[in-house]
Design a protein around this motif. Structure first.
Motif, PDB file in Angstrom:
ATOM      1  N   GLY A  58      69.399 -16.019  -7.825  1.00 60.14           N
ATOM      2  CA  GLY A  58      70.168 -15.141  -6.948  1.00 60.14           C
ATOM      3  C   GLY A  58      71.574 -14.890  -7.461  1.00 60.14           C
TER       4      GLY A  58
ATOM      5  N   ASN B 181      68.238 -15.756   6.089  1.00 64.17           N
ATOM      6  CA  ASN B 181      68.544 -15.070   4.829  1.00 64.17           C
ATOM      7  C   ASN B 181      67.339 -14.314   4.282  1.00 64.17           C
ATOM      8  OD1 ASN B 181      71.413 -15.640   3.650  1.00 64.17           O
ATOM      9  ND2 ASN B 181      70.799 -17.529   4.689  1.00 64.17           N
TER      10      ASN B 181
ATOM     11  N   ALA C  82      70.176  -7.852  -3.587  1.00 68.51           N
ATOM     12  CA  ALA C  82      70.137  -8.938  -2.604  1.00 68.51           C
ATOM     13  C   ALA C  82      70.381 -10.297  -3.246  1.00 68.51           C
ATOM     14  CB  ALA C  82      68.786  -8.938  -1.892  1.00 68.51           C
TER      15      ALA C  82
ATOM     16  N   LEU D 294      65.629  -6.156  -4.094  1.00 67.94           N
ATOM     17  CA  LEU D 294      66.011  -7.475  -4.578  1.00 67.94           C
ATOM     18  C   LEU D 294      67.189  -7.425  -5.549  1.00 67.94           C
ATOM     19  CD1 LEU D 294      62.522  -9.159  -5.104  1.00 67.94           C
ATOM     20  CD2 LEU D 294      64.055  -9.284  -3.129  1.00 67.94           C
TER      21      LEU D 294
ATOM     22  N   SER E  85      71.806 -13.024  -0.864  1.00 65.79           N
ATOM     23  CA  SER E  85      70.829 -13.543   0.082  1.00 65.79           C
ATOM     24  C   SER E  85      69.783 -14.414  -0.606  1.00 65.79           C
ATOM     25  CB  SER E  85      70.137 -12.390   0.814  1.00 65.79           C
ATOM     26  OG  SER E  85      71.070 -11.666   1.598  1.00 65.79           O
ATOM     27  N   ILE E  86      69.365 -14.011  -1.798  1.00 60.47           N
ATOM     28  CA  ILE E  86      68.407 -14.827  -2.549  1.00 60.47           C
ATOM     29  C   ILE E  86      69.012 -16.191  -2.871  1.00 60.47           C
ATOM     30  CG2 ILE E  86      67.163 -15.016  -4.734  1.00 60.47           C
ATOM     31  CD1 ILE E  86      66.859 -11.945  -4.658  1.00 60.47           C
TER      32      ILE E  86
ATOM     33  N   ILE F 239      67.443 -10.087   3.594  1.00 63.91           N
ATOM     34  CA  ILE F 239      67.065  -9.352   2.383  1.00 63.91           C
ATOM     35  C   ILE F 239      66.506  -7.985   2.761  1.00 63.91           C
ATOM     36  CG2 ILE F 239      65.448  -9.325   0.432  1.00 63.91           C
ATOM     37  CD1 ILE F 239      65.761 -12.365   0.292  1.00 63.91           C
ATOM     38  N   TRP F 240      65.797  -7.900   3.884  1.00 62.86           N
ATOM     39  CA  TRP F 240      65.261  -6.616   4.327  1.00 62.86           C
ATOM     40  C   TRP F 240      66.201  -5.887   5.280  1.00 62.86           C
ATOM     41  CZ3 TRP F 240      62.235 -10.242   2.281  1.00 62.86           C
ATOM     42  CH2 TRP F 240      61.219  -9.804   1.426  1.00 62.86           C
TER      43      TRP F 240
END
Length: 821
Positions: free
Chosen positions: A802, A517, A532, A529, A535-536, A521-522
């Protein structure tokens, strides 16, 4: 009769606001329901205005009730039963605030306050879903208000009133001194309140800062589950089955975040109070809040599936409904008294069981019945999801969360099953392992899905693309896992090799979920962010899993008792795991030397703080921990303790008190027992022997102090304790101006005072010995080492962050679509 000193106006105002809240909530429910029906726009607007005014009115009433209750507690108006029962004059303001939600009435009021806040937010702006959603929320407010009315209807009492007077509560009925002529059959004395000097106090176990912050967050989480539920009901009501998804999604994200944080705040509280021996104990009350969260997580993911592919709408309806309904069921479990023998922190029975059941039924039966009636009308695409699609694996994960929640609530509901069917089924002997043996495999699969699912595309994923993206996370995972196995490992062989192997696999897949994960994010969000959030949240969830498995499997008890000093311990405590420290005596423990330096007492309560100095044997670190302990004076007998911990990046050193001298036996009432011995003689005492050394005499002493023939006598004493420890004392006595003046010496470690009382003409000495437990200042403690526990706590917060980032993004997207439309 008029009673001296009573402040009745506040209770009268409180009762007025309770009735106002009840009526206003009823009007709001009806008005918003009428506004939902097809009608002329002007009529609909009129009903909406009335509903809005009614809900704002009931919110003001709820805030006023809350404020009045704060005032009663803060002013110590003990003529009110709630203030007397839950507070005292010695409480700090933060604990006076916490006393509001210690009782059932106050916790219902806290729930209503959270509903009011959420409802006022929902009233902002324009939406076709506002009227049905607010109708459902207002109905819940009406039901909750009935819980605090305390009204009698045809002999049946509805709710329990927080403004009940102490003299009407029955507490004083058997207090002759407060009745006229000391006769309980006669009325109370008009000045009875002069005898009520203080309240019953807040339970000492709850006098913790977590009691101030944990319940408000948890109840906001409880309250927020009604919003996705209300949107689902609105979809059935308006027969626009998927139109509510866009508005409901941010609320589902908010609810999941806040309820999750609230639950883990309870875990932090349990960890810091250590009444459970850790952060989770599968206690029924813990489970009752965990299950709705798990079902809410399942609903959140199926809603995301629906937003992307139009699949899983039926499952979303079911999950959002059950998420709220299990909140109501948990309310019944924790407040009916049915868990009294299986949970350490359920409420006691207030005689409201039938009302609580009605609360559950009035939402459960219509909502599930309505869902069953409209189930076939809810759109469901005929095309099945591809096994290589993101939605397929998201649905598998959601379903697994849901089934796991059902298993947990099934085990938790054993007392309910026994009550309904008259059975006497007992829980497993090892309750914790009965849960862990199932849930660890759920966690393994969830960790794997958390790692993989985002790398799938919606509808279909090319296998070459998938494995290309997964290669680097896999390689890094195996490198990190190898380092973990080398440096940390898993030390948990108590349940056999299969369970230990499962922990190893769970750790591996948790690391995989974390790495995958972070990479996504990338890869998927291009490092942005704000886009994202999912994913966070998954990174945080992977940290939670990793923190649980690493800290639990490697938790180490480091307070090994090698000195053999006995101390009274609570039932279930192993003497070999509890180390007794005598004040001033250094003791070795693991890599530390411990010294009990002293203690201090709370100025108003029977609470003691113990200063324990930890010094690393290599000299690199020294710190002071001050765990506290008290004897619970409010119902639960025995020693209660709040621990203290030293936090490092890789572990916590965590200690709490398990035994202290009985404070009622600290008075020294023993006397000196005389013994006559010569040089070289041995004298026995209860814990060892004393050997008398040759007498020394000093006659060069100040004449003005000792007199003309004064002398100072010294006798060295060698002491050998039964524990193997040796001591040396030099006893002194002065012959001054014709009198013997002994100078006693205290050996605290042995609970003994020794003195040279006089020297006889033949050169023998008379020793005085006094032994007393009151002289022995000791404390017994238990110490743990929790490795990498910070992974768990930071993971909880990162998961919530997140989810909130995702919520903000969904709100932006929804507003953008509304503007373009």
């Amino acid at each position: 009769m008029s009673y001296t000193g009573e402040h009745l106006i506040y209770g009268q105002l409180g009762n007025i606001f309770i009735v106002l809240s009840l009526v206003a909530a009823g009007v709001a429910t009806f008005s918003f329901a009428r506004a939902t029906r097809p009608q002329e726009p002007t009529d609909q607007a009129a009903w909406l205005r009335l509903g809005r005014m009614a809900f704002i009115t009931q919110s003001i009433a709820v805030f006023a009730i809350f404020g009045l209750l704060v005032y009663l507690l803060q002013q110590h108006l003990f003529e009110y039963h709630y203030a007397w029962k839950h507070s005292s004059r010695s409480l700090e303001f933060k604990y006076l605030l916490a006393a509001i939600w210690e009782g059932q009435e106050g916790s219902f009021l806290l729930w209503m306050t959270c509903h009011s806040i959420l409802g006022l937010v929902l009233l902002r702006g324009q939406s076709e879903w506002r009227s049905p959603v607010m109708s459902v929320l207002s109905m819940a407010q009406f039901a909750l208000t009935t819980m605090i009315t305390g009204l009698y209807i045809l002999g049946w009492k509805m709710g329990s009133n927080p403004f009940l007077l102490l003299r009407d509560s029955g507490v004083l009925d058997n207090a002759p001194a407060l009745h006229m002529n000391f006769d309980v059959s006669q009325p109370l004395r008009p000045d009875y309140l002069n005898s009520i000097k203080d309240g019953n106090d807040l339970n000492p176990l709850l006098q913790n800062y977590w009691m101030v912050i944990h319940p408000p967050v948890l109840f906001m989480g409880f309250a927020s589950t009604i919003i996705p539920f209300a949107y689902a009901i609105a979809g059935l009501w308006k027969k626009k089955y998927g139109g509510w998804a866009g508005e409901a999604l941010p609320w589902a994200l908010f609810s999941t975040a806040v309820l999750g944080v609230g639950i883990m705040m309870g875990g932090m509280w349990a960890y810091e109070s250590l009444s459970f021996g850790g952060y989770w104990a599968w206690d029924p009350v813990e489970n009752a809040s965990l299950v709705p969260w798990m079902i809410g997580v399942a609903g959140l993911h199926t809603l995301l599936i629906y937003k992307a592919t139009q699949h899983s709408l039926r499952a979303t309806y079911l999950f959002f409904m059950l998420g709220f309904l299990f909140i109501l069921y948990s309310t019944f479990l924790t407040r009916s008294g049915i868990l009294g023998e299986t949970s350490v922190h359920a409420f006691t029975d207030l005689g409201m069981n039938w009302q609580l059941l009605a609360f559950v039924a009035v939402f459960t039966l219509p909502s599930l019945g309505w869902l069953a009636m409209r189930y076939r009308q809810i759109p469901s695409p005929q095309k099945e999801e591809e096994i290589s699609s993101r939605e397929f694996w998201m649905f598998i994960g959601a379903l697994l969360f849901f089934l796991s929640a059902l298993v947990i609530i099934g085990q938790t509901s054993l007392p309910v099953f026994n009550k309904i069917f008259g059975t006497n089924l007992a829980p497993p002997e090892d309750v914790e392992f009965s849960y862990n043996s199932i849930q660890i495999y759920v966690a393994i699969i969830i960790a794997l899905l958390t790692a993989l699912t985002q790398y799938f595309k919606y509808r279909q994923t090319d296998s070459a693309y998938f494995w290309k993206k997964m290669l680097m996370p896999l390689l890094i995972t195996f490198v990190l896992f190898a380092l973990y196995a080398w440096l940390v490992g898993v030390d948990y062989d108590r349940k056999g090799p299969v369970f230990e192997g499962s922990i190893w696999l769970a750790v591996l897949l948790s690391i995989y979920a974390l790495v995958a994960n972070i990479f996504y994010i990338w890869i998927g969000a291009n490092g942005q962010l704000k886009n994202a959030g999912g994913s966070i949240a998954h990174v945080g969830f992977a940290m939670v899993l990793l923190g649980i498995f690493v800290s639990s499997s490697n938790k180490e008890i480091i307070s090994n008792n090698i000195d053999g000093i006995p101390a009274p311990l609570a039932e279930g405590e192993n003497p070999r795991e509890n180390l007794t420290l005598v004040q001033g005596m250094p003791v070795n423990m693991a890599n530390y030397t411990l010294t009990y330096e002293g203690d201090s007492a709370h100025p108003k309560k029977q609470l003691w703080y113990y200063k324990i100095r930890f010094t690393n044997k290599n000299g690199s670190d020294s710190f002071l921990l001050t765990p506290n302990a008290f004897v619970n004076y409010k119902g639960n007998e025995g020693l209660m303790a709040n621990p203290d911990a030293r936090h490092y990046w890789s572990h916590d050193i965590f200690t709490y008190i398990t035994s202290i001298p009985n404070p009622e036996n600290t008075a020294d009432t023993s006397r000196f027992t005389p013994f006559v011995r010569k040089s070289g003689d041995t004298l026995f005492y209860s814990k060892g022997t004393l050997e008398v050394q040759p007498l020394r005499i000093r006659d060069s002493v100040p004449e003005e102090v000792f007199g003309k023939d004064g002398k100072l006598y010294e006798v060295p004493i060698n002491i050998q304790a039964a524990t193997g420890t040796a001591y040396q004392l030099t006893l002194r006595a002065a012959q001054a101006k014709g009198q013997w003046i002994p100078l006693p010496d205290t050996l605290t470690a042995e609970g003994m005072i020794v003195q040279l009382q006089r020297v006889l003409p033949d050169g023998s000495v008379e020793l005085g010995i006094k032994e007393s437990d009151a002289l022995l200042k000791y404390v017994t403690l238990k110490a743990y080492k929790y490795p990498f526990i910070k992974l768990l706590w930071y993971g909880v917060w990162l998961t919530a962050i997140g989810l909130l980032i995702s919520m903000a993004r969904r709100i932006r997207l929804h507003r953008a679509r509304a503007t373009s439309a």
